[in-house]
Design an enzyme around this catalytic site. Structure first.
Site, short mmCIF file in Angstrom:
data_model
loop_
_atom_site.label_atom_id
_atom_site.label_comp_id
_atom_site.label_asym_id
_atom_site.label_seq_id
_atom_site.Cartn_x
_atom_site.Cartn_y
_atom_site.Cartn_z
NE ARG A 87 -4.08 -0.04 0.60
CZ ARG A 87 -5.11 -0.07 1.38
NH1 ARG A 87 -5.32 -1.60 1.84
NH2 ARG A 87 -5.83 0.58 1.80
NE ARG A 106 -6.67 6.62 2.81
CZ ARG A 106 -7.72 5.81 3.31
NH1 ARG A 106 -9.08 6.11 3.49
NH2 ARG A 106 -7.56 4.68 3.63
NE ARG A 125 -9.81 8.11 -2.94
CZ ARG A 125 -10.98 8.33 -3.24
NH1 ARG A 125 -11.39 9.17 -3.90
NH2 ARG A 125 -11.66 7.62 -2.44
CG ASP A 140 -9.21 -2.60 -3.80
OD1 ASP A 140 -8.61 -1.81 -2.72
OD2 ASP A 140 -10.14 -3.44 -3.30
CE1 TYR A 162 -13.08 -6.22 2.92
CE2 TYR A 162 -11.44 -8.02 2.20
CZ TYR A 162 -11.70 -6.93 2.83
OH TYR A 162 -10.90 -6.21 3.73
O1 CP3 Z 1 -0.16 -1.26 -2.52
C1 CP3 Z 1 -0.27 -0.52 -3.32
O2 CP3 Z 1 -0.11 0.76 -3.03
C2 CP3 Z 1 -1.37 -0.73 -4.40
C3 CP3 Z 1 -2.61 -0.46 -4.33
C4 CP3 Z 1 -3.60 -1.35 -3.55
C5 CP3 Z 1 -4.90 -0.73 -3.12
N1 CP3 Z 1 -5.56 -1.89 -2.46
C6 CP3 Z 1 -5.45 0.60 -2.91
C7 CP3 Z 1 -6.43 1.04 -2.04
C8 CP3 Z 1 -3.63 -2.65 -3.23
C9 CP3 Z 1 -2.63 -3.60 -3.37
C10 CP3 Z 1 -4.87 -3.05 -2.57
C11 CP3 Z 1 -4.99 -4.53 -2.01
C12 CP3 Z 1 -6.07 -4.56 -1.05
N2 CP3 Z 1 -7.56 -3.97 -1.10
C13 CP3 Z 1 -6.49 -5.67 0.03
C14 CP3 Z 1 -5.30 -6.67 0.11
C15 CP3 Z 1 -3.96 -5.86 1.14
C16 CP3 Z 1 -4.55 -5.46 2.43
O3 CP3 Z 1 -4.38 -4.24 2.64
O4 CP3 Z 1 -5.01 -6.23 2.95
C17 CP3 Z 1 -7.56 -5.46 0.55
C18 CP3 Z 1 -8.06 -6.27 1.68
C19 CP3 Z 1 -8.30 -4.59 -0.07
C20 CP3 Z 1 -9.64 -4.09 0.05
C21 CP3 Z 1 -9.88 -2.73 0.48
N3 CP3 Z 1 -9.56 -1.65 -0.61
C22 CP3 Z 1 -10.09 -1.97 1.75
C23 CP3 Z 1 -10.33 -2.93 3.02
C24 CP3 Z 1 -9.92 -0.78 1.71
C25 CP3 Z 1 -10.32 0.37 2.66
C26 CP3 Z 1 -9.39 0.53 3.61
C27 CP3 Z 1 -8.85 1.99 3.47
O5 CP3 Z 1 -7.66 1.94 3.90
O6 CP3 Z 1 -9.71 2.76 3.33
C28 CP3 Z 1 -9.63 -0.49 0.40
C29 CP3 Z 1 -9.71 1.02 -0.14
C30 CP3 Z 1 -8.27 1.29 -0.83
N4 CP3 Z 1 -7.38 0.49 -1.61
C31 CP3 Z 1 -7.38 2.62 -0.72
C32 CP3 Z 1 -6.24 2.45 -1.34
C33 CP3 Z 1 -5.17 3.40 -1.67
C34 CP3 Z 1 -7.97 3.51 0.06
C35 CP3 Z 1 -9.00 4.36 -0.51
C36 CP3 Z 1 -8.78 5.73 -0.76
O7 CP3 Z 1 -8.09 6.27 -1.27
O8 CP3 Z 1 -9.90 6.39 -0.73
#
Ligand code: CP3
Length: 348
Positions: free
Chosen positions: A28, A32, A41, A78, A154
């Site tokens: 990640r 943000r 974003r 994602d 999910y």
């Molecule tokens: O790693 C990176 O920089 C690449 C991008 C990436 C994202 N999500 C961007 C993201 C990757 C590899 C993921 C994987 C992901 N997504 C996982 C597996 C890894 C982990 O962290 O456990 C999971 C479970 C998800 C599902 C998901 N997406 C959740 C639970 C959330 C909300 C959590 C949060 O931090 O808000 C997301 C949203 C998400 N995916 C964001 C980002 C940058 C934040 C949303 C935003 O910018 O508004």
């Protein structure tokens, strides 16, 4: 496509090398905590819009590489784009995380399309092509997907939960329907990862974030077995494809996981037991991890000690330095710089 003559430290470790300084990236790493991410974003509108607009997704993929010089870039997308391509409604609401229409009835699982809508993924492949063109040849471009178990948690609950009770319950009550869902996801993951490799990803990671909530027998059935099928399916199409597995929380089940899935490297969270990992995991595959993100938020001496511990525990073997899970929005950028400096000053 990558220039095969230029050396990538991350691919080197995945192929058996043990460099004096481990390559490093952060799960990640785009997100943000970076002001430049927040700017793009805001411009993109919704989160999924950002994922599906190649120019913007490529830009945020590259931001942490420009700022920190990491050894790997990870595709900005994602894990929930796969349910979206299977026709499920996926929304990301500010401050709430993902929301999907819950898939908790056997009839609805039976009605799932057998194949993902490939047109949904087209902009993601374009993002990979754009990023590969911009990246230095020595930087590895990682594609990824969510493992079937984690994506299913999910899809079933319709949101993230703390213990994945809805998915665990459905897997016990309706194992046939659950297996159907997993089968659909296995096939979608094979197609999706293979196409990512064709579009320019140098290696791929399979995120099984919720593997650790399963008891051993269920872990074998719903985490190891589907991952093994994905690894075999991807390698049947892309021989020699490099694959990293991340079964978060797998603990003492990691040796089983690496032996049976055939991954080239495994991600470990910060609770991993160093001797078990060195003797039964790192002796066979590369390891990736496992700094506690809280030590990174804390900074200072606590951070230095935590970085040194990862290097002492695993730095003499095949290591890709990383966090034990994703970076948090409140992460101070100066702490990331301090971590990087300390890793790069290290000599095994
Ligand atoms: O790693 C990176 O920089 C690449 C991008 C990436 C994202 N999500 C961007 C993201 C990757 C590899 C993921 C994987 C992901 N997504 C996982 C597996 C890894 C982990 O962290 O456990 C999971 C479970 C998800 C599902 C998901 N997406 C959740 C639970 C959330 C909300 C959590 C949060 O931090 O808000 C997301 C949203 C998400 N995916 C964001 C980002 C940058 C934040 C949303 C935003 O910018 O508004």
């Amino acid at each position: 496509m990558t220039d095969v003559r230029s050396h990538q430290p991350v691919l080197g470790v995945l192929s058996g090398e043990r460099p004096a300084v481990p390559p490093i990236w952060m799960m990640r790493q785009a997100g943000r905590y970076l002001p430049e991410y927040r700017e793009v974003r805001a411009k993109a509108g919704g989160f999924l819009n950002l994922c599906f607009t190649p120019e913007l997704a490529a830009e945020v993929t590259l931001q942490p590489i420009r700022r920190f010089g990491f050894d790997a870039a990870i595709l900005f997308s994602d894990i929930l784009v796969v349910p979206h391509a299977l026709g499920r409604t996926v929304r990301f609401e500010a401050g709430e995380g993902p929301r999907l229409d819950p898939l908790d009835r056997v009839e609805d699982i039976a009605d799932l399309p057998r194949e993902a809508d490939a047109s949904v993924f087209a902009p993601i492949y374009e993002t990979l092509r754009l990023v590969r063109r911009e990246l230095k040849p020595s930087v590895t471009l990682l594609g990824f997907c969510g493992a079937p178990w984690t994506v299913a948690t999910y899809m079933i609950a319709g949101k993230g939960t703390s213990d994945q009770a809805p998915a665990r319950l459905l897997a016990y009550r309706e194992p046939k329907a659950f297996a159907t869902l997993v089968d659909v996801l296995v096939e979608a993951c094979i197609d999706y990862l293979s196409a990512q490799l064709e579009a320019g990803a140098d290696a791929v990671q399979i995120f099984d974030t919720w593997a650790g909530v399963l008891p051993p027998h269920e872990f074998a059935r719903w985490s190891i077995e589907p991952t093994q099928r994905i690894v075999a399916g991807v390698r049947a199409r892309s021989p020699g494809a490099k694959i990293i597995g991340f079964p978060r929380g797998a603990g003492a089940l990691l040796p089983d996981y690496i032996e049976r899935t055939g991954v080239d490297a495994v991600g470990m969270d910060w609770t991993a037991e160093p001797r078990l990992i060195r003797e039964r995991v790192q002796s066979r595959v590369a390891v990736q991890g496992n700094l506690d993100p809280m030590a990174l938020i804390a900074g200072g001496d606590a951070l230095d000690r935590a970085v040194d511990e990862v290097l002492t525990n695993y730095g003499r073997g095949r290591l890709i330095f990383n966090l034990g899970h994703g970076i948090q929005p409140e992460m101070p950028i100066a702490h990331v710089e301090r971590m990087l400096q300390r890793v790069r000053d290290h000599r095994a």
